[in-house]
Motif scaffolding. Structure first.
Motif, short mmCIF file in Angstrom:
data_model
loop_
_atom_site.label_atom_id
_atom_site.label_comp_id
_atom_site.label_asym_id
_atom_site.label_seq_id
_atom_site.Cartn_x
_atom_site.Cartn_y
_atom_site.Cartn_z
N ILE A 178 0.77 -1.14 -0.01
CA ILE A 178 -0.06 0.04 -0.13
C ILE A 178 1.07 1.29 0.05
O ILE A 178 1.84 1.32 0.75
CB ILE A 178 -0.83 0.03 1.35
N SER A 179 0.65 2.05 -0.73
CA SER A 179 1.53 3.43 -0.97
C SER A 179 0.75 4.43 -0.20
O SER A 179 -0.76 4.38 0.02
CB SER A 179 1.73 3.77 -2.47
N PRO A 180 1.15 5.70 0.09
CA PRO A 180 0.31 6.83 0.68
C PRO A 180 -0.72 7.19 0.19
O PRO A 180 -1.70 7.77 0.66
CB PRO A 180 1.65 7.76 0.78
N ASP A 181 -0.62 7.10 -1.24
CA ASP A 181 -1.99 7.44 -2.20
C ASP A 181 -3.07 6.41 -2.03
O ASP A 181 -4.17 6.70 -2.74
CB ASP A 181 -1.55 8.14 -3.43
N GLY A 182 -2.56 5.19 -1.57
CA GLY A 182 -3.61 4.21 -1.51
C GLY A 182 -3.66 3.17 -2.54
O GLY A 182 -4.29 2.36 -2.68
N THR A 183 -2.71 3.30 -3.38
CA THR A 183 -2.49 2.36 -4.68
C THR A 183 -2.02 1.04 -3.95
O THR A 183 -1.12 0.96 -3.06
CB THR A 183 -1.38 2.80 -5.59
N VAL A 184 -2.75 0.02 -4.48
CA VAL A 184 -2.33 -1.51 -4.14
C VAL A 184 -1.14 -1.79 -5.06
O VAL A 184 -1.19 -1.75 -6.44
CB VAL A 184 -3.37 -2.20 -4.13
N GLY A 185 0.05 -2.28 -4.65
CA GLY A 185 1.23 -2.47 -5.47
C GLY A 185 1.40 -4.15 -5.78
O GLY A 185 0.96 -4.97 -4.74
N SER A 186 2.24 -4.68 -6.45
CA SER A 186 2.13 -6.00 -7.10
C SER A 186 3.35 -6.46 -5.80
O SER A 186 4.18 -5.79 -5.25
CB SER A 186 2.99 -6.16 -8.07
N ILE A 187 3.49 -7.73 -5.83
CA ILE A 187 4.04 -8.43 -4.86
C ILE A 187 4.73 -9.84 -5.32
O ILE A 187 4.17 -10.16 -6.59
CB ILE A 187 3.43 -8.80 -3.42
N GLY A 188 5.40 -10.50 -4.67
CA GLY A 188 5.93 -11.78 -5.18
C GLY A 188 5.42 -12.78 -4.49
O GLY A 188 4.50 -12.62 -3.53
N GLY A 189 5.36 -14.08 -5.09
CA GLY A 189 4.68 -15.16 -4.48
C GLY A 189 3.14 -15.27 -4.41
O GLY A 189 2.77 -15.93 -3.59
N ILE A 190 2.62 -14.66 -5.25
CA ILE A 190 1.04 -14.58 -5.41
C ILE A 190 0.45 -15.99 -5.66
O ILE A 190 -0.54 -16.33 -4.81
CB ILE A 190 0.71 -13.88 -6.47
N ARG A 191 1.14 -17.19 -6.39
CA ARG A 191 0.50 -18.38 -6.54
C ARG A 191 0.72 -19.00 -5.13
O ARG A 191 -0.08 -19.76 -4.72
CB ARG A 191 1.40 -19.09 -7.49
N GLN A 192 1.69 -18.79 -4.50
CA GLN A 192 1.85 -19.68 -3.08
C GLN A 192 1.00 -18.96 -2.03
O GLN A 192 0.31 -19.76 -1.26
CB GLN A 192 3.34 -19.48 -2.69
N LYS A 193 0.62 -17.63 -2.21
CA LYS A 193 -0.28 -16.95 -1.32
C LYS A 193 -1.45 -17.55 -1.43
O LYS A 193 -2.54 -17.79 -0.53
CB LYS A 193 -0.07 -15.69 -1.46
#
Length: 378
Positions: free
Chosen positions: A300-315
């Motif tokens: 989450i960034s200060p302006d509320g943007t949701v950013g990408s992450i690693g390991g999405i399949r495992q999550k």
């Protein structure tokens, strides 16, 4: 008598001697052959075993636990808010995690890699894609702790912004390097007030005050810790010609209430969106999830943007294993989501806190994802 080649035949006595020599040679070979085979097999097994245990420069991602942020972790309430009215809630908002084998200070073997190739819930990748080549275990731990700390600060700020609650920017200690001069003096979460009798308006200003310290001189530093001002004398050291404290400074926030988020030694920034939703839930009447089990991930960034992450399949696998019904995935991760959604898990694509909030409210009201964006829509 002559043999077919025309050469003279050997005398009978000589023929008997040759037969004895040949017989002895056969017996010797029969005795030596098993020993040779056993020795060869032993050497081969040793080579195979040794090769299987040799560290290889890869990391393996596999599902970690999915943790309900509205509940407890290791017998401690995860989100604790004091100094303002909070409300009871229900359902689950799960942060999802990835277990990484092969990071700095840890070993992955060829056997581990081969086994992981045949497991769809795991991913194998070169270590250099995740960690700098010279990073130590201690440095990796510090980086993860700093990312988690700053993520929590930003998550609270985004939730309060949505609720119209004001807060002030500060500069804080996000992490302290083990064994550094500041170790035992400064603590993560300390808010910087003064360095050597001077204050600064922002992060670069405080960094400049540290760089201006005299060599070999302890710096007088005043911080706010647990709502109290604390005056300290903090040693410095010269690194590459510049005074250092051995801390990581970051931008933080002074909130009008005390907000603590406790997740043990779990690090990284990817739970930011879920933290924001959980703080918003605690500060608003009713259950945001409507009693549903919702998991998710995303910075989450200060302006509320949701950013990408690693390991999405495992999550996603970890969420399914924890009985989550719905999963909020960063829109920028959709190319890794498609085709890997576990059975029974409804995945919604979000790109901002507002979209994540709206998706959660829709799931709570309808029990489904009709009308919400999915990765197939992106």
């Amino acid at each position: 008598m002559s043999d077919p080649t025309g050469a003279p035949a050997p005398p009978a006595r000589s023929r008997r001697g040759l037969r004895r020599l040949a017989s002895q040679a056969v017996e010797d070979a029969q005795l030596a052959h098993p020993r040779t085979v056993l020795v060869s097999l032993g050497l081969l097994c040793a080579l195979i075993l040794g090769g299987a245990l040799i560290p290889v420069p890869y990391v393996i991602e596999q599902p970690g636990p999915a943790i309900d942020v509205l509940g407890e972790y290791r017998d401690e309430q995860i989100v604790q808010i004091d100094g303002v009215e909070t409300y009871p809630t229900d359902g689950s908002l799960m942060m999802t995690t990835v277990s990484v084998d092969g990071g700095p200070g840890y070993v992955v073997t060829p056997v581990d890699v081969v086994v992981s190739w045949f497991d769809r819930s795991r991913a194998v990748m070169p270590r250099e894609l995740m960690f700098p080549p010279d990073q130590t275990r201690e440095q990796a731990t510090l980086d993860n702790a700093v990312q988690m700390s700053t993520s929590q600060q930003g998550a609270v700020a985004v939730a309060l912004e949505e609720l119209g609650i004001e807060y002030e920017p500060v500069v804080m200690i996000a992490g302290v390097q083990q064994g550094a001069p500041a170790d035992g003096h400064l603590e993560p979460g300390d808010v910087l007030l003064e360095i050597d009798g001077e204050t600064a308006a922002d992060l670069p200003g405080f960094q400049a005050l540290v760089r201006g310290a005299e060599e070999g001189r302890a710096l007088p530093i005043t911080v706010r810790r647990d709502d109290q001002e604390v005056a300290l004398e903090v040693p410095t050291e010269i690194v590459d010609g510049t005074p250092r404290l051995g801390v990581v400074l970051s931008e933080g926030y002074d909130f009008p209430m005390d907000v603590e988020i406790a997740v043990g030694d779990i690090g990284g920034p990817s739970a930011g969106m879920i933290f924001s939703l959980s703080v918003y839930d605690e500060l608003t009447p009713g259950a945001l999830t409507g009693g549903r089990a919702i998991a998710g991930t995303g910075t989450i960034s200060p302006d509320g943007t949701v950013g990408s992450i690693g390991g999405i399949r495992q999550k996603m696998v970890g969420a399914r294993d924890a009985d989550a019904e719905f999963f909020l995935a960063p829109r920028d991760n959709c190319d890794q989501v498609l085709g890997y959604e576990p059975d029974g898990l409804e995945v919604v694509a979000v790109g901002s806190f507002d979209e994540a909030l709206r998706a959660t409210e829709t799931i709570a009201a309808t029990g489904g994802v009709d009308g919400l964006p999915t990765c197939e829509d992106q």
